[in-house]
Design a protein around this motif. Structure first.
Motif, PDB file in Angstrom:
ATOM      1  N   ALA A 235      -6.782  18.293 -11.752  1.00  0.00           N
ATOM      2  CA  ALA A 235      -6.521  18.106 -10.465  1.00  0.00           C
ATOM      3  C   ALA A 235      -7.828  18.517  -9.243  1.00  0.00           C
ATOM      4  O   ALA A 235      -8.446  19.689  -9.593  1.00  0.00           O
TER       5      ALA A 235
ATOM      6  N   ARG B  53       3.971  14.818  -4.757  1.00  0.00           N
ATOM      7  CA  ARG B  53       3.483  13.610  -5.757  1.00  0.00           C
ATOM      8  C   ARG B  53       2.170  13.166  -5.571  1.00  0.00           C
ATOM      9  O   ARG B  53       1.579  13.644  -4.905  1.00  0.00           O
ATOM     10  N   SER B  54       1.723  13.216  -7.040  1.00  0.00           N
ATOM     11  CA  SER B  54       0.412  12.961  -7.028  1.00  0.00           C
ATOM     12  C   SER B  54       0.179  11.684  -7.910  1.00  0.00           C
ATOM     13  O   SER B  54       1.047  11.177  -8.631  1.00  0.00           O
ATOM     14  N   GLU B  55      -0.749  10.957  -8.212  1.00  0.00           N
ATOM     15  CA  GLU B  55      -1.001   9.691  -8.710  1.00  0.00           C
ATOM     16  C   GLU B  55      -2.343   9.564  -9.664  1.00  0.00           C
ATOM     17  O   GLU B  55      -3.376  10.133  -9.021  1.00  0.00           O
TER      18      GLU B  55
ATOM     19  N   THR C  28      -8.719  11.218 -12.562  1.00  0.00           N
ATOM     20  CA  THR C  28      -8.291  12.184 -11.864  1.00  0.00           C
ATOM     21  C   THR C  28      -7.027  12.060 -11.130  1.00  0.00           C
ATOM     22  O   THR C  28      -6.732  11.035 -11.399  1.00  0.00           O
ATOM     23  N   HIS C  29      -6.534  13.211 -10.441  1.00  0.00           N
ATOM     24  CA  HIS C  29      -5.164  12.849  -9.848  1.00  0.00           C
ATOM     25  C   HIS C  29      -5.464  12.831  -8.479  1.00  0.00           C
ATOM     26  O   HIS C  29      -6.097  13.783  -7.990  1.00  0.00           O
ATOM     27  N   VAL C  30      -5.075  11.975  -7.444  1.00  0.00           N
ATOM     28  CA  VAL C  30      -4.932  12.226  -6.013  1.00  0.00           C
ATOM     29  C   VAL C  30      -3.769  12.422  -5.564  1.00  0.00           C
ATOM     30  O   VAL C  30      -2.339  12.001  -6.030  1.00  0.00           O
ATOM     31  N   ARG C  31      -3.627  13.467  -4.716  1.00  0.00           N
ATOM     32  CA  ARG C  31      -2.407  14.041  -4.085  1.00  0.00           C
ATOM     33  C   ARG C  31      -1.866  13.054  -2.974  1.00  0.00           C
ATOM     34  O   ARG C  31      -2.736  12.736  -2.287  1.00  0.00           O
ATOM     35  N   ILE C  32      -0.634  12.488  -3.094  1.00  0.00           N
ATOM     36  CA  ILE C  32      -0.165  11.523  -2.209  1.00  0.00           C
ATOM     37  C   ILE C  32       0.617  12.245  -1.186  1.00  0.00           C
ATOM     38  O   ILE C  32       0.598  11.987   0.214  1.00  0.00           O
TER      39      ILE C  32
ATOM     40  N   HIS D   4     -11.166  17.982  -1.417  1.00  0.00           N
ATOM     41  CA  HIS D   4     -10.334  17.339  -0.405  1.00  0.00           C
ATOM     42  C   HIS D   4     -10.941  17.536   0.895  1.00  0.00           C
ATOM     43  O   HIS D   4     -11.026  16.761   1.681  1.00  0.00           O
TER      44      HIS D   4
END
Length: 150
Positions: A43, A21-23, A13-17, A49
């Motif tokens: 996402a 920007r996401s990681e 998955t992608h985590v929003r920083i 969230h």
């Protein structure tokens, strides 16, 4: 995605920083749990969230007993009592409980905090699996509305 203990699998998955920007991250979760349903396939959504924020607040509000001693402050003039961050989290959880409702909050705790599957919760609350998934989705929508994600 080989199953692990208790049927757990790894999902990407992608985590929003930040806002821009996401990681990429790998999560280990059981099929049917909150993370498995809402964090996979691209996402994460506003429901994911909101559920994560609810879980973080719940854990922050209950990290320690109010009467537990502060072992780092054996002597001196340090204030002993409930931490301000914990009190703020407790107030936010109380506001969410009043806005979302008592039973929806209980289901969100089971789903987002405790990691119960929708199937386990259907048995606990007396619903079939399909109805429990719909109820949990509506509970997460109410949570997302409360935390202003929707």
């Amino acid at each position: 995605m080989t199953p692990g203990y208790d049927g757990a699998v790894e999902i990407d998955t992608h985590v929003r920083i930040t806002a821009t920007r996401s990681e990429a991250r790998s999560l280990r979760c059981r099929p049917g749990t909150f993370s498995w349903r809402y964090a996979r396939d691209g996402a994460p959504t506003a429901l994911y969230h909101a559920g994560c924020d609810f879980a973080i607040l719940w854990e922050k509000a209950g990290t320690a007993s109010a009467s537990s001693p502060d072992l780092g402050a054996v002597g001196g003039g340090m204030w002993r009592g409930v931490q301000v961050g914990r009190l703020e989290a407790m107030d936010k959880i109380d506001a969410a409980r009043k806005d979302i409702g008592r039973w929806a909050t209980a289901r969100l705790v089971d789903y987002c905090v405790m990691g119960s599957t929708a199937s386990d919760m259907a048995t606990k609350y007396g619903y079939d699996d399909r109805h429990m998934a719909i109820i949990l989705n509506e509970d997460l929508k109410a949570c997302a509305l409360h935390f202003e994600y929707l």
